[in-house]
Design a protein around this motif. Structure first.
Motif, short mmCIF file in Angstrom:
data_model
loop_
_atom_site.label_atom_id
_atom_site.label_comp_id
_atom_site.label_asym_id
_atom_site.label_seq_id
_atom_site.Cartn_x
_atom_site.Cartn_y
_atom_site.Cartn_z
N ASP A 1 0.83 -1.20 0.00
CA ASP A 1 0.00 0.00 0.00
C ASP A 1 0.86 1.25 0.00
OD1 ASP A 1 -2.49 -1.30 0.04
OD2 ASP A 1 -2.34 -1.61 2.19
N LEU A 2 1.99 1.19 0.71
CA LEU A 2 2.89 2.34 0.82
C LEU A 2 4.33 1.86 0.67
CD1 LEU A 2 1.45 3.87 4.12
CD2 LEU A 2 0.75 4.42 1.80
N LEU A 3 5.11 2.66 0.01
CA LEU A 3 6.55 2.45 -0.07
C LEU A 3 7.18 3.67 0.59
CD1 LEU A 3 8.89 0.72 -1.26
CD2 LEU A 3 8.79 2.23 -3.25
N ILE A 4 8.01 3.43 1.61
CA ILE A 4 8.61 4.56 2.31
C ILE A 4 10.12 4.49 2.20
CG2 ILE A 4 6.67 4.80 3.89
CD1 ILE A 4 8.49 3.59 6.10
N SER A 5 10.76 5.66 2.32
CA SER A 5 12.21 5.72 2.22
C SER A 5 12.75 6.77 3.17
CB SER A 5 12.63 6.04 0.79
OG SER A 5 14.03 6.20 0.71
N ASP A 6 13.92 6.46 3.74
CA ASP A 6 14.65 7.44 4.53
C ASP A 6 15.82 7.99 3.71
OD1 ASP A 6 16.40 5.30 4.50
OD2 ASP A 6 16.59 5.13 6.66
N GLY A 7 15.86 7.69 2.44
CA GLY A 7 16.94 8.09 1.54
C GLY A 7 17.57 6.85 0.92
N PRO A 8 18.48 6.18 1.65
CA PRO A 8 19.12 4.99 1.08
C PRO A 8 18.29 3.72 1.21
CG PRO A 8 20.14 5.55 3.18
CD PRO A 8 19.16 6.66 2.86
N ASN A 9 17.32 3.67 2.12
CA ASN A 9 16.56 2.44 2.38
C ASN A 9 15.09 2.62 2.01
OD1 ASN A 9 18.80 1.07 3.78
ND2 ASN A 9 18.50 2.69 5.28
N TYR A 10 14.50 1.54 1.51
CA TYR A 10 13.09 1.51 1.16
C TYR A 10 12.40 0.37 1.90
CZ TYR A 10 14.05 4.74 -2.63
OH TYR A 10 14.43 5.83 -3.35
N TYR A 11 11.16 0.61 2.32
CA TYR A 11 10.38 -0.39 3.05
C TYR A 11 8.97 -0.43 2.48
CZ TYR A 11 14.23 0.38 6.27
OH TYR A 11 15.48 0.52 6.82
N ARG A 12 8.43 -1.64 2.39
CA ARG A 12 7.07 -1.85 1.89
C ARG A 12 6.13 -2.05 3.06
NH1 ARG A 12 7.53 -5.19 -3.64
NH2 ARG A 12 9.50 -4.30 -4.30
N ILE A 13 5.03 -1.32 3.03
CA ILE A 13 4.05 -1.39 4.11
C ILE A 13 2.69 -1.76 3.55
CG2 ILE A 13 2.86 -0.06 5.90
CD1 ILE A 13 5.34 1.71 6.08
N GLN A 14 2.04 -2.67 4.23
CA GLN A 14 0.66 -3.04 3.93
C GLN A 14 -0.21 -2.50 5.05
OE1 GLN A 14 -0.40 -4.36 1.20
NE2 GLN A 14 -2.44 -4.99 1.69
N VAL A 15 -1.33 -1.87 4.74
CA VAL A 15 -2.26 -1.35 5.75
C VAL A 15 -3.54 -2.18 5.67
CG1 VAL A 15 -3.54 0.67 6.57
CG2 VAL A 15 -1.27 0.96 5.53
N LYS A 16 -3.95 -2.70 6.82
CA LYS A 16 -5.15 -3.54 6.88
C LYS A 16 -6.08 -3.04 7.99
CE LYS A 16 -4.19 -6.84 3.94
NZ LYS A 16 -4.94 -6.87 2.71
N THR A 17 -7.37 -3.26 7.80
CA THR A 17 -8.33 -3.01 8.87
C THR A 17 -8.88 -4.34 9.32
OG1 THR A 17 -10.20 -2.72 7.36
CG2 THR A 17 -8.96 -0.73 7.97
N VAL A 18 -9.16 -4.44 10.61
CA VAL A 18 -9.71 -5.68 11.17
C VAL A 18 -10.92 -5.35 12.03
CG1 VAL A 18 -7.55 -6.98 11.12
CG2 VAL A 18 -8.10 -5.61 13.12
N ALA A 19 -11.86 -6.25 12.04
CA ALA A 19 -13.04 -6.11 12.91
C ALA A 19 -12.73 -6.85 14.20
CB ALA A 19 -14.28 -6.67 12.23
N ALA A 20 -11.86 -6.27 15.01
CA ALA A 20 -11.41 -6.91 16.24
C ALA A 20 -11.94 -6.14 17.44
CB ALA A 20 -9.90 -6.95 16.28
N SER A 21 -12.44 -6.88 18.42
CA SER A 21 -12.93 -6.23 19.63
C SER A 21 -11.87 -6.24 20.73
CB SER A 21 -14.20 -6.91 20.12
OG SER A 21 -13.96 -8.29 20.31
N ASP A 22 -10.86 -7.11 20.59
CA ASP A 22 -9.79 -7.14 21.59
C ASP A 22 -8.48 -7.56 20.93
OD1 ASP A 22 -9.66 -9.99 21.42
OD2 ASP A 22 -11.24 -10.16 22.91
N LEU A 23 -7.42 -7.57 21.71
CA LEU A 23 -6.08 -7.85 21.19
C LEU A 23 -5.82 -9.34 20.97
CD1 LEU A 23 -4.03 -5.33 23.33
CD2 LEU A 23 -4.87 -5.05 21.00
N LYS A 24 -6.76 -10.20 21.32
CA LYS A 24 -6.60 -11.63 21.11
C LYS A 24 -7.00 -12.06 19.71
CE LYS A 24 -7.28 -12.61 25.97
NZ LYS A 24 -8.17 -13.16 26.97
N HIS A 25 -7.39 -11.12 18.89
CA HIS A 25 -7.84 -11.37 17.52
C HIS A 25 -6.70 -11.93 16.67
CE1 HIS A 25 -10.41 -10.61 14.01
NE2 HIS A 25 -9.30 -10.22 13.40
#
Length: 135
Positions: free
Chosen positions: A48-72
């Protein structure tokens, strides 16, 4: 004040909500000094997003979840891809999670490698900075 008088279809409304979470991450990362790139189409690459601090690049995926607690449990939807981390947002609550891409089929949100955050810039960036992404 303008009012929207047209009905938004259910599928369209969900897409708008999901995209709004991606936009929040973009904004927060840009305010933190990252260069942020948006793929025109991420289908198949799961980035979903590609980010860079200059020399390095990182791939990020953004997801939504229908979670009511952290045990999901969340499913691994990026096997065979190069995603570095996944940012999860709880749709029905005010928290999220930054997680490294993992190899298992499923993993709990509250896994020790995951960093929970409140849905605000300061909390998100703190969780994001704690990520240990191997490059």
């Amino acid at each position: 004040m303008p009012r929207r008088l047209t009905k938004t279809q259910k599928g369209t409304h969900q897409t708008l909500k999901n995209t709004s979470f991606e936009s929040m991450v973009v904004s927060w990362l840009m305010q933190d000094g990252w260069q942020v790139f948006l793929p025109i189409l991420d289908h198949g690459h799961q980035t979903d997003l590609l980010i860079s601090d200059g020399p390095n690049y990182y791939r990020i995926q953004v997801k939504t979840v229908a979670a009511s607690d952290l045990k999901h449990d969340v499913s691994n939807q990026w096997k065979e891809s190069n995603v570095d981390c996944v940012v999860y947002f709880a749709r029905n609550s005010n928290w999220g999670c930054v997680a490294p891409a993992f190899l298992e089929d499923k993993r709990s949100i509250n896994h020790p490698d995951h960093n929970i955050f409140e849905q605000n810039k300061k909390s998100f960036l703190k969780a994001f900075h704690l990520m240990d992404v191997k490059v």
